[in-house]
Design an enzyme around this catalytic site. Structure first.
Site, PDB file in Angstrom:
ATOM      1  N   LYS A  13      -5.358  -2.188 -32.637  1.00 54.06           N
ATOM      2  CA  LYS A  13      -4.158  -2.579 -33.919  1.00 54.06           C
ATOM      3  C   LYS A  13      -4.666  -3.215 -34.964  1.00 54.06           C
ATOM      4  O   LYS A  13      -4.648  -3.142 -35.872  1.00 54.06           O
ATOM      5  CB  LYS A  13      -3.048  -2.986 -32.727  1.00 54.06           C
ATOM      6  CG  LYS A  13      -2.375  -2.164 -32.217  1.00 54.06           C
ATOM      7  CD  LYS A  13      -0.801  -2.630 -31.567  1.00 54.06           C
ATOM      8  CE  LYS A  13      -0.892  -3.830 -31.266  1.00 54.06           C
ATOM      9  NZ  LYS A  13      -1.300  -4.022 -30.051  1.00 54.06           N
ATOM     10  N   ARG A  88       8.196  -5.938 -30.109  1.00 58.08           N
ATOM     11  CA  ARG A  88       7.557  -5.599 -29.011  1.00 58.08           C
ATOM     12  C   ARG A  88       8.513  -5.495 -27.678  1.00 58.08           C
ATOM     13  O   ARG A  88       7.615  -5.002 -26.057  1.00 58.08           O
ATOM     14  CB  ARG A  88       7.243  -7.275 -28.795  1.00 58.08           C
ATOM     15  CG  ARG A  88       5.270  -6.827 -28.375  1.00 58.08           C
ATOM     16  CD  ARG A  88       4.240  -8.208 -28.651  1.00 58.08           C
ATOM     17  NE  ARG A  88       2.792  -8.083 -28.266  1.00 58.08           N
ATOM     18  CZ  ARG A  88       2.329  -8.440 -28.953  1.00 58.08           C
ATOM     19  NH1 ARG A  88       2.481  -8.292 -30.384  1.00 58.08           N
ATOM     20  NH2 ARG A  88       1.027  -9.023 -28.177  1.00 58.08           N
ATOM     21  N   ARG A 122     -14.436  -9.356 -26.509  1.00 57.63           N
ATOM     22  CA  ARG A 122     -13.738  -9.454 -28.269  1.00 57.63           C
ATOM     23  C   ARG A 122     -14.316 -10.783 -28.540  1.00 57.63           C
ATOM     24  O   ARG A 122     -13.818 -11.907 -28.025  1.00 57.63           O
ATOM     25  CB  ARG A 122     -12.586  -8.976 -27.887  1.00 57.63           C
ATOM     26  CG  ARG A 122     -12.029  -9.493 -29.309  1.00 57.63           C
ATOM     27  CD  ARG A 122     -10.597  -8.344 -29.373  1.00 57.63           C
ATOM     28  NE  ARG A 122      -9.476  -9.157 -28.868  1.00 57.63           N
ATOM     29  CZ  ARG A 122      -8.230  -8.650 -28.985  1.00 57.63           C
ATOM     30  NH1 ARG A 122      -8.058  -7.375 -29.788  1.00 57.63           N
ATOM     31  NH2 ARG A 122      -7.212  -9.037 -28.536  1.00 57.63           N
ATOM     32  N   ARG A 152     -10.693 -15.808 -28.026  1.00 59.25           N
ATOM     33  CA  ARG A 152      -9.016 -16.115 -28.135  1.00 59.25           C
ATOM     34  C   ARG A 152      -8.973 -17.144 -26.735  1.00 59.25           C
ATOM     35  O   ARG A 152      -9.103 -15.813 -25.790  1.00 59.25           O
ATOM     36  CB  ARG A 152      -8.223 -15.019 -27.886  1.00 59.25           C
ATOM     37  CG  ARG A 152      -8.401 -14.526 -29.724  1.00 59.25           C
ATOM     38  CD  ARG A 152      -7.029 -13.322 -30.587  1.00 59.25           C
ATOM     39  NE  ARG A 152      -6.310 -13.578 -29.549  1.00 59.25           N
ATOM     40  CZ  ARG A 152      -5.663 -12.056 -30.195  1.00 59.25           C
ATOM     41  NH1 ARG A 152      -5.313 -11.554 -30.543  1.00 59.25           N
ATOM     42  NH2 ARG A 152      -4.402 -12.263 -28.877  1.00 59.25           N
ATOM     43  N   ARG A 163      -0.780  -9.379 -20.283  1.00 59.82           N
ATOM     44  CA  ARG A 163      -0.811  -8.360 -21.310  1.00 59.82           C
ATOM     45  C   ARG A 163      -0.347  -7.249 -21.283  1.00 59.82           C
ATOM     46  O   ARG A 163       0.686  -6.787 -21.387  1.00 59.82           O
ATOM     47  CB  ARG A 163      -1.704  -8.759 -22.084  1.00 59.82           C
ATOM     48  CG  ARG A 163      -1.542 -10.627 -22.799  1.00 59.82           C
ATOM     49  CD  ARG A 163      -2.257 -11.433 -23.788  1.00 59.82           C
ATOM     50  NE  ARG A 163      -2.961 -10.227 -25.000  1.00 59.82           N
ATOM     51  CZ  ARG A 163      -3.977 -10.470 -25.633  1.00 59.82           C
ATOM     52  NH1 ARG A 163      -5.095 -11.105 -24.829  1.00 59.82           N
ATOM     53  NH2 ARG A 163      -4.169  -9.884 -26.287  1.00 59.82           N
TER      54      ARG A 163
END
Ligand code: AMP
Length: 207
Positions: A13, A88, A122, A152, A163
């Site tokens: 996204k 969300r 990532r 992160r 998540r």
């Protein structure tokens, strides 16, 4: 153009949102980025949000809705905007009806078996926010600006699984919610970044 990007964590996204905002000259509104900026600044909101984010849970609907309502009043939103990671929950979507009427919702679909690997590999630039995969990264610094790359704190395997579970339970129902309004465009997010972007642009050029 008033858009929203929907999709599980790791669907791409953020990357696609940046490319879309550049192409169409609209503001990129990422509540995840806004919350990380609050954490970095050491604000009261940042302190409250950090534990929630690090656990992969959701920040309260009231905080998020107020944050977005204020952000949308800024001048750079006059030409349009792209909501990335918000709403969300159905409660956020309902509350936001009072001040946002979306033209399209882009639902980026990626099967869950791809997501954990994508997120755990990532790395994010601390300065410009560019994201990379350790699988294709050359060197250890940001290829765009040379700054440090980090993982992160919520991109660890344990948090990612939570998540994804939170997405399935609380965010996925939004696909149906916007489908009933006739504004959802489905995009296969498993391909190359440029191919996925081509599919998104094809949909948006029709608007
Ligand atoms: P993201 O960068 O979109 O993956 O967001 C990172 C984290 O910020 C999420 O896992 C949530 O803890 C929090 N967050 C971001 N956007 C929202 C939202 N709309 N509602 C609740 N929590 C959010």
């Amino acid at each position: 153009m008033k858009l929203m990007f929907l999709g599980p964590p790791g669907a791409g996204k953020g990357t696609q949102a940046k490319m879309t905002c550049e192409r169409y000259g609209i503001a990129h509104i990422s509540t995840g980025d806004m919350l990380r900026a609050e954490i970095k600044s050491g604000s009261e909101l940042g302190l409250k949000a950090k534990a929630v984010i690090d656990a992969g849970e959701l920040v309260s609907d009231e905080i998020i809705v107020a944050m977005v309502e204020n952000r949308l009043k800024q001048d750079d939103c006059k030409n349009g905007f792209l909501l990335d990671g918000v709403p969300r929950t159905l409660a956020q979507a309902g509350a936001m009806e009072a001040f946002v009427k979306l033209d399209a919702v882009i639902d980026i679909e990626v099967p869950s078996e791809f997501l954990v690997d994508r997120i755990c590999t990532r790395r994010v630039c601390v300065a410009c926010g560019a994201t990379y995969s350790v699988k294709t990264l050359k060197g250890t610094a940001c290829e765009a600006c040379g700054a440090e790359l980090i993982q992160r704190p919520d991109d660890t395997e344990e948090t990612v699984l939570n998540r994804i579970a939170v997405y399935d339970a609380q965010t996925k129902p939004l696909v149906e919610y916007y489908k009933n309004k006739g504004i959802v465009k489905y995009i296969d997010g498993t391909g190359e970044i440029s191919a996925v972007f081509g599919d998104i642009a094809k949909e948006l050029d029709k608007l």
